[in-house]
Design an enzyme around this catalytic site. Structure first.
Site, PDB file in Angstrom:
ATOM      1  N   ASP A 178       0.865  -1.185   0.000  1.00 59.94           N
ATOM      2  CA  ASP A 178       0.000   0.000   0.000  1.00 59.94           C
ATOM      3  C   ASP A 178       0.899   1.231   0.000  1.00 59.94           C
ATOM      4  O   ASP A 178       1.965   1.242   0.640  1.00 59.94           O
ATOM      5  CB  ASP A 178      -0.912   0.023   1.220  1.00 59.94           C
ATOM      6  CG  ASP A 178      -1.902   1.184   1.161  1.00 59.94           C
ATOM      7  OD1 ASP A 178      -2.933   1.034   0.484  1.00 59.94           O
ATOM      8  OD2 ASP A 178      -1.634   2.236   1.773  1.00 59.94           O
ATOM      9  N   GLU A 219       1.059   5.651   0.265  1.00 57.46           N
ATOM     10  CA  GLU A 219       0.458   6.955   0.497  1.00 57.46           C
ATOM     11  C   GLU A 219       1.201   7.949  -0.395  1.00 57.46           C
ATOM     12  O   GLU A 219       2.413   7.817  -0.605  1.00 57.46           O
ATOM     13  CB  GLU A 219       0.566   7.363   1.963  1.00 57.46           C
ATOM     14  CG  GLU A 219      -0.106   6.409   2.940  1.00 57.46           C
ATOM     15  CD  GLU A 219      -1.579   6.192   2.682  1.00 57.46           C
ATOM     16  OE1 GLU A 219      -2.226   7.130   2.167  1.00 57.46           O
ATOM     17  OE2 GLU A 219      -2.095   5.097   2.981  1.00 57.46           O
ATOM     18  N   HIS A 261      -5.438   4.711   6.552  1.00 52.58           N
ATOM     19  CA  HIS A 261      -4.780   5.563   5.550  1.00 52.58           C
ATOM     20  C   HIS A 261      -3.298   5.749   5.866  1.00 52.58           C
ATOM     21  O   HIS A 261      -2.693   6.754   5.487  1.00 52.58           O
ATOM     22  CB  HIS A 261      -5.471   6.921   5.415  1.00 52.58           C
ATOM     23  CG  HIS A 261      -6.816   6.842   4.764  1.00 52.58           C
ATOM     24  ND1 HIS A 261      -6.996   6.475   3.448  1.00 52.58           N
ATOM     25  CD2 HIS A 261      -8.055   7.053   5.274  1.00 52.58           C
ATOM     26  CE1 HIS A 261      -8.288   6.487   3.168  1.00 52.58           C
ATOM     27  NE2 HIS A 261      -8.948   6.824   4.253  1.00 52.58           N
ATOM     28  N   ASP A 273      -2.786  -0.345   6.292  1.00 55.51           N
ATOM     29  CA  ASP A 273      -3.665  -0.717   5.174  1.00 55.51           C
ATOM     30  C   ASP A 273      -3.182  -1.991   4.499  1.00 55.51           C
ATOM     31  O   ASP A 273      -3.992  -2.817   4.054  1.00 55.51           O
ATOM     32  CB  ASP A 273      -3.739   0.424   4.165  1.00 55.51           C
ATOM     33  CG  ASP A 273      -4.560   1.607   4.687  1.00 55.51           C
ATOM     34  OD1 ASP A 273      -4.915   1.580   5.883  1.00 55.51           O
ATOM     35  OD2 ASP A 273      -4.821   2.542   3.917  1.00 55.51           O
TER      36      ASP A 273
END
Length: 566
Positions: free
Chosen positions: A21, A23, A162, A167
């Site tokens: 994952d 960001e 998040h 995540d």
């Protein structure tokens, strides 16, 4: 159709998955923009390891993204840049199946980062838990396919927050729950899973055997049509595995499905390592121009800036370079912008209106004679006065002078001091385009001027990958596996290398695209020069000294973009 044991593939219990994952800053996928990477490696339901790092995106993080993720610009200020974090992640994920929720987003950023920083994207099999969930679950099971909703449905031990690692951990539980459900319908292997998600066409299923003869080695593959024409060219670290993916539906592009439907056979060319495969791909694209490769539409998309052969020369954007040309630029628009900036800074004329000269002191342009021309060259009435301007351009191309660059920068500063900020920003961006073109031109020309250069890169397993370069072309490639003395391998590669005679132009006949691939490989961390016929050096008056200014300009451009979108 009954599958052979070989085609049944890897059982899911023996498959290593890396659930990832990211960001980001919220910007579109590009070389930068990732702020955090989190990944979990699992096999047979067991966690084998975790990977987590913040990443400095090279600019501020927008307030709305800070509110969503909690990641601030201060938090990432001491974090590694993506060019340092990416190799560590690629090593962590090597040989695994990549899993992500909405995988197109995460994989898109990772692929763009690889392309932007000179790393080969390994093209692993990809499983998207979002697409898998939509295939497995119905509207009666769940109303939303967001990660948070799926994690709640399956009772994930980790709640999505998040943040990348949280995540990724939640996605692990979602993946395992979905695999349990597909197991009940007979999906037991990785190949069956990749087949199950998109819904493979019968035509794709029937052609699985076309990959059976390919080696599990790096190389180039060519899909060929009914008339033995080349339909598509690609590269792979594992030829058999990569080509099989076209028959499992993991590539959902419409044109690829159409191409597979037309293909009659696949030809593989084994290569020593990924660099050789990249170069061979470029050459095959230029030779065959396959219909289904987007890059083959313009395999040599290079533009150059050159002085015209006239008494009062101007800068012209051309496709075929000659000695003294500046480039290559990857688009005509960038080349035109750089040419206009350089002409303005040096004082060259930009108009095409000419009057036959009647002597050394003839006026080059009627508009200048009438005082109606605002171009920098308007005040120069003679060839003798015009010569220094031409010399400034020639000096910049040769790397012996950067007076024109300083003139362009002074113009930007003058506009800013006069508070003409929009004009100053526009001129700054035009100067950035010129500087990047000058830097690329000098670095490629320096490489192309070397008669022979031998370099080595670690293969990650204790051995070495070698490349013999001659005038910015790959002349030979090979490997020395762990335990094999490297220098005898080098001597054999040099002895068997292709003879390359220098050609015309700034790159001595090499293409800008191949020279660029070689330059990116040479400047990767860990690559070493074994020997070189002449020193590899860039001009002292090149664009190297402008890198701090370029970094400040890039930061300013990012801030302006954020203000415009906010």
């Amino acid at each position: 159709m009954q599958l052979t044991f070989d085609e049944l593939g890897t059982p899911l219990r023996d498959t290593t998955f890396v659930i990832v994952d990211l960001e980001t800053t919220g910007a579109p996928a590009g070389p930068d923009g990732i702020t955090e990477i989190g990944a979990v490696k699992v096999r047979a339901g067991e966690v084998l390891g975790e990977f987590a790092t913040l990443v400095d995106p090279g600019g501020p993080i927008p307030p709305q993204i800070v509110a969503l993720t909690g990641i601030t610009t201060a938090m990432v200020s001491s974090a590694p840049r993506i060019e340092r974090a990416l190799p560590a992640f690629l090593e962590f994920a090597a040989g695994s199946v990549i899993v992500a929720h909405n995988a197109g987003f995460d994989v898109g950023f990772l692929r763009a980062a690889c392309q932007g920083h000179g790393y080969a994207w390994p093209r692993p099999p990809v499983v998207c838990t979002l697409r898998l969930a939509r295939r497995v679950l119905s509207g009666q099971d769940i109303r939303s396919f967001r990660l948070g909703a799926l994690a709640a449905l399956f009772g994930s031990r980790t709640k999505p927050t998040h943040r990348a690692l949280d995540d990724a951990r939640a996605t692990v539980d979602v993946l395992h729950a979905l695999l349990e459900r597909v197991g009940s319908v007979g999906v037991q292997s990785l190949e069956e899973l990749l087949d199950y998600i998109p819904g493979v066409t019968p035509a794709q299923r029937r052609k699985r055997g076309m990959a059976a003869h390919l080696p599990q080695r790096p190389g180039v593959y060519l899909f060929k049509g009914p008339g033995d024409e080349v339909l598509y060219v690609g590269t792979a670290r594992d030829l058999r595995r990569r080509v099989r993916q076209y028959f499992t539906g993991s590539d959902t592009r419409t044109r690829m499905r159409e191409m597979v439907g037309l293909a009659e056979r696949v030809e593989g060319i084994e290569c020593s390592h990924a660099l050789e495969a990249q170069v061979r791909e470029l050459r095959l694209l230029a030779a065959h121009r396959p219909a289904y490769n987007r890059r083959s539409k313009n395999p040599r998309n290079a533009w150059w800036i050159s002085l015209t052969d006239e008494p009062f020369p101007r800068l012209s954007v051309v496709r075929t370079p000659r000695d003294g040309a500046l480039g290559p630029f990857n688009s005509q628009a960038r080349a035109k912008s750089a040419a206009d900036t350089l002409a303005s800074a040096a004082g060259l004329r930009t108009c095409t209106l000419r009057i036959p000269a009647h002597g050394a002191n003839a006026v080059p342009c009627v508009l200048a004679e009438l005082g109606r021309c605002g171009a920098p060259c308007a005040g120069r009435q003679s060839v003798q006065e015009y010569v220094p301007a031409v010399g400034e351009v020639a000096g910049l191309v040769a790397g012996t002078s950067n007076t024109a660059l300083h003139a362009a920068r002074r113009h930007v500063d003058d506009l800013a001091e006069a508070q003409h900020f929009e004009q100053a920003a526009r001129r700054r961006d035009e100067l950035v385009t010129l500087l990047r073109g000058v830097e690329r031109a000098h670095r490629l020309a320096a490489l192309a001027g070397i008669r022979e250069l031998v370099a080595a890169a670690p293969d990650g397993e204790g051995g070495w990958e070698f490349a013999v370069l001659r005038h910015a072309r790959l002349a030979s490639a090979g490997v020395a596996r762990r335990g094999v003395p490297p220098m005898p391998v080098v001597e054999a590669l040099v002895a068997s290398a292709e003879t390359v005679l220098p050609g015309p132009g700034p790159l001595h006949g090499a293409t800008g695209e191949e020279a660029g691939v070689l330059l990116r490989w040479l400047t990767r961390p860990g690559v070493r020069l074994v020997r070189t016929a002449t020193p590899w050096a860039e001009p002292v008056h090149g664009a190297g000294g402008w890198r701090p200014w370029l970094e400040r300009a890039a930061t300013a451009t990012t801030l302006e973009a954020l203000e415009n979108t906010g």
